[in-house]
Design a protein around this motif. Sequence first.
Motif, PDB file in Angstrom:
ATOM      1  N   LYS A 129       0.839  -1.209   0.000  1.00 47.11           N
ATOM      2  CA  LYS A 129       0.000   0.000   0.000  1.00 47.11           C
ATOM      3  C   LYS A 129       0.870   1.254   0.000  1.00 47.11           C
ATOM      4  CE  LYS A 129      -4.364  -1.327   0.311  1.00 47.11           C
ATOM      5  NZ  LYS A 129      -4.973  -1.539  -0.990  1.00 47.11           N
ATOM      6  N   LEU A 130       1.966   1.224   0.755  1.00 45.43           N
ATOM      7  CA  LEU A 130       2.866   2.378   0.766  1.00 45.43           C
ATOM      8  C   LEU A 130       3.492   2.605  -0.603  1.00 45.43           C
ATOM      9  CD1 LEU A 130       4.784   2.350   4.167  1.00 45.43           C
ATOM     10  CD2 LEU A 130       3.033   3.928   3.377  1.00 45.43           C
ATOM     11  N   LEU A 131       3.857   1.532  -1.266  1.00 49.49           N
ATOM     12  CA  LEU A 131       4.416   1.660  -2.604  1.00 49.49           C
ATOM     13  C   LEU A 131       3.381   2.249  -3.556  1.00 49.49           C
ATOM     14  CD1 LEU A 131       6.732   1.270  -4.569  1.00 49.49           C
ATOM     15  CD2 LEU A 131       5.967  -1.087  -4.902  1.00 49.49           C
ATOM     16  N   GLN A 132       2.154   1.747  -3.477  1.00 47.97           N
ATOM     17  CA  GLN A 132       1.084   2.303  -4.303  1.00 47.97           C
ATOM     18  C   GLN A 132       0.876   3.785  -3.984  1.00 47.97           C
ATOM     19  OE1 GLN A 132      -1.822  -0.623  -2.988  1.00 47.97           O
ATOM     20  NE2 GLN A 132      -2.023  -1.378  -5.093  1.00 47.97           N
ATOM     21  N   PHE A 133       0.894   4.106  -2.700  1.00 51.32           N
ATOM     22  CA  PHE A 133       0.692   5.490  -2.276  1.00 51.32           C
ATOM     23  C   PHE A 133       1.797   6.397  -2.820  1.00 51.32           C
ATOM     24  CE2 PHE A 133       1.355   9.041   0.581  1.00 51.32           C
ATOM     25  CZ  PHE A 133       0.081   9.577   0.681  1.00 51.32           C
ATOM     26  N   THR A 134       3.037   5.956  -2.709  1.00 48.93           N
ATOM     27  CA  THR A 134       4.136   6.809  -3.179  1.00 48.93           C
ATOM     28  C   THR A 134       4.110   6.953  -4.697  1.00 48.93           C
ATOM     29  OG1 THR A 134       5.707   4.960  -3.176  1.00 48.93           O
ATOM     30  CG2 THR A 134       5.672   6.358  -1.217  1.00 48.93           C
ATOM     31  N   MET A 135       3.710   5.897  -5.401  1.00 51.23           N
ATOM     32  CA  MET A 135       3.572   6.013  -6.855  1.00 51.23           C
ATOM     33  C   MET A 135       2.509   7.058  -7.194  1.00 51.23           C
ATOM     34  SD  MET A 135       3.849   1.956  -7.885  1.00 51.23           S
ATOM     35  CE  MET A 135       2.971   2.213  -9.399  1.00 51.23           C
ATOM     36  N   ALA A 136       1.386   7.002  -6.504  1.00 48.58           N
ATOM     37  CA  ALA A 136       0.308   7.956  -6.732  1.00 48.58           C
ATOM     38  C   ALA A 136       0.752   9.366  -6.343  1.00 48.58           C
ATOM     39  CB  ALA A 136      -0.932   7.553  -5.938  1.00 48.58           C
ATOM     40  N   MET A 137       1.435   9.493  -5.211  1.00 49.71           N
ATOM     41  CA  MET A 137       1.887  10.795  -4.735  1.00 49.71           C
ATOM     42  C   MET A 137       2.855  11.443  -5.730  1.00 49.71           C
ATOM     43  SD  MET A 137       3.773  11.722  -1.129  1.00 49.71           S
ATOM     44  CE  MET A 137       5.341  11.044  -1.652  1.00 49.71           C
ATOM     45  N   ASP A 138       3.782  10.648  -6.256  1.00 50.95           N
ATOM     46  CA  ASP A 138       4.724  11.170  -7.246  1.00 50.95           C
ATOM     47  C   ASP A 138       3.991  11.632  -8.502  1.00 50.95           C
ATOM     48  OD1 ASP A 138       6.896  10.746  -5.566  1.00 50.95           O
ATOM     49  OD2 ASP A 138       7.401   8.808  -6.449  1.00 50.95           O
ATOM     50  N   GLU A 184       4.675  10.776  12.217  1.00 50.97           N
ATOM     51  CA  GLU A 184       5.981  11.132  11.654  1.00 50.97           C
ATOM     52  C   GLU A 184       6.730   9.916  11.118  1.00 50.97           C
ATOM     53  OE1 GLU A 184      10.052  13.512  12.880  1.00 50.97           O
ATOM     54  OE2 GLU A 184       8.282  13.708  14.138  1.00 50.97           O
ATOM     55  N   GLU A 185       6.636   8.795  11.806  1.00 54.54           N
ATOM     56  CA  GLU A 185       7.326   7.574  11.355  1.00 54.54           C
ATOM     57  C   GLU A 185       6.778   7.118   9.997  1.00 54.54           C
ATOM     58  OE1 GLU A 185       7.587   2.940  12.702  1.00 54.54           O
ATOM     59  OE2 GLU A 185       7.691   4.442  14.293  1.00 54.54           O
ATOM     60  N   LEU A 186       5.464   7.145   9.845  1.00 54.30           N
ATOM     61  CA  LEU A 186       4.851   6.781   8.570  1.00 54.30           C
ATOM     62  C   LEU A 186       5.266   7.759   7.477  1.00 54.30           C
ATOM     63  CD1 LEU A 186       2.919   5.133   6.827  1.00 54.30           C
ATOM     64  CD2 LEU A 186       1.051   6.573   7.692  1.00 54.30           C
ATOM     65  N   ARG A 187       5.253   9.037   7.801  1.00 62.91           N
ATOM     66  CA  ARG A 187       5.674  10.071   6.847  1.00 62.91           C
ATOM     67  C   ARG A 187       7.111   9.834   6.399  1.00 62.91           C
ATOM     68  NH1 ARG A 187       3.695  14.034   9.513  1.00 62.91           N
ATOM     69  NH2 ARG A 187       5.529  14.426  10.765  1.00 62.91           N
ATOM     70  N   ASP A 188       7.982   9.476   7.319  1.00 64.28           N
ATOM     71  CA  ASP A 188       9.382   9.202   6.976  1.00 64.28           C
ATOM     72  C   ASP A 188       9.502   7.963   6.081  1.00 64.28           C
ATOM     73  OD1 ASP A 188      10.242  11.418   8.380  1.00 64.28           O
ATOM     74  OD2 ASP A 188      10.823  10.281  10.171  1.00 64.28           O
ATOM     75  N   ARG A 189       8.689   6.941   6.344  1.00 63.44           N
ATOM     76  CA  ARG A 189       8.693   5.751   5.487  1.00 63.44           C
ATOM     77  C   ARG A 189       8.270   6.118   4.068  1.00 63.44           C
ATOM     78  NH1 ARG A 189       4.994   1.452   8.105  1.00 63.44           N
ATOM     79  NH2 ARG A 189       5.515   0.280   6.224  1.00 63.44           N
ATOM     80  N   ILE A 190       7.253   6.946   3.965  1.00 61.92           N
ATOM     81  CA  ILE A 190       6.776   7.380   2.648  1.00 61.92           C
ATOM     82  C   ILE A 190       7.861   8.184   1.937  1.00 61.92           C
ATOM     83  CG2 ILE A 190       5.143   8.931   1.469  1.00 61.92           C
ATOM     84  CD1 ILE A 190       3.080   8.032   3.661  1.00 61.92           C
ATOM     85  N   LEU A 191       8.488   9.080   2.668  1.00 61.11           N
ATOM     86  CA  LEU A 191       9.553   9.892   2.066  1.00 61.11           C
ATOM     87  C   LEU A 191      10.708   9.037   1.565  1.00 61.11           C
ATOM     88  CD1 LEU A 191       9.648  12.895   4.556  1.00 61.11           C
ATOM     89  CD2 LEU A 191       8.980  12.967   2.150  1.00 61.11           C
ATOM     90  N   SER A 192      11.037   8.004   2.331  1.00 62.19           N
ATOM     91  CA  SER A 192      12.152   7.144   1.924  1.00 62.19           C
ATOM     92  C   SER A 192      11.803   6.324   0.689  1.00 62.19           C
ATOM     93  CB  SER A 192      12.581   6.236   3.076  1.00 62.19           C
ATOM     94  OG  SER A 192      11.609   5.254   3.322  1.00 62.19           O
ATOM     95  N   MET A 193      10.535   6.062   0.464  1.00 59.27           N
ATOM     96  CA  MET A 193      10.111   5.298  -0.702  1.00 59.27           C
ATOM     97  C   MET A 193       9.885   6.171  -1.926  1.00 59.27           C
ATOM     98  SD  MET A 193       7.392   2.683   1.063  1.00 59.27           S
ATOM     99  CE  MET A 193       7.315   1.494  -0.268  1.00 59.27           C
ATOM    100  N   SER A 194       9.656   7.434  -1.697  1.00 57.27           N
ATOM    101  CA  SER A 194       9.293   8.334  -2.788  1.00 57.27           C
ATOM    102  C   SER A 194      10.498   8.699  -3.645  1.00 57.27           C
ATOM    103  CB  SER A 194       8.687   9.619  -2.221  1.00 57.27           C
ATOM    104  OG  SER A 194       8.484  10.553  -3.252  1.00 57.27           O
ATOM    105  N   ARG A 195      10.302   8.701  -4.917  1.00 62.32           N
ATOM    106  CA  ARG A 195      11.410   9.093  -5.799  1.00 62.32           C
ATOM    107  C   ARG A 195      11.695  10.587  -5.663  1.00 62.32           C
ATOM    108  NH1 ARG A 195       7.842   8.217 -10.917  1.00 62.32           N
ATOM    109  NH2 ARG A 195       7.029  10.284 -11.210  1.00 62.32           N
ATOM    110  N   ALA A 196      10.780  11.346  -5.088  1.00 58.13           N
ATOM    111  CA  ALA A 196      11.004  12.775  -4.850  1.00 58.13           C
ATOM    112  C   ALA A 196      12.099  12.978  -3.811  1.00 58.13           C
ATOM    113  CB  ALA A 196       9.715  13.457  -4.394  1.00 58.13           C
TER     114      ALA A 196
END
Length: 123
Positions: A42-51, A109-121
């Motif tokens: 789900k996090l991967l899907q989320f980061t793909m969508a966010m990017d 914040e921990e979830l936000r950091d996980r998302i940031l680490s996965m995001s290509r941004a």
Amino acid sequence: MKKTAIALCLAAFSATVSLGVAQADPAAMQPQQQQVEITEAKLLQFTMAMDAIGEIGAKYEAQFQNAESAEQAQQIQQQAQNEMVEAVEAAGLTAAQYNAIAQQAQQDEELRDRILSMSRADS
């Protein structure tokens, strides 16, 4: 700086999609937020969508700023919103799931950091 940009992207899309969902299905906008089990997938899907949403926002920003009327600005915003919803769905999430994860990320914040680490941004 990137954290701020991503937080703004999350908030802007969440508000935009919430408005779109409310217009399409007012019953979907219950005061309680949908709880989503946040797996790595789900996090991967989320980061793909966010990017993708970030790219769409950048694509329409100048057009929106240069709109000659409020009506034209609204049309540009609607077009961008439609593309954002399509991007979320193409990533395998519903708008409600995306919004739920975005809201959780704003509070965790921990979830936000996980998302940031996965995001290509972040790279």
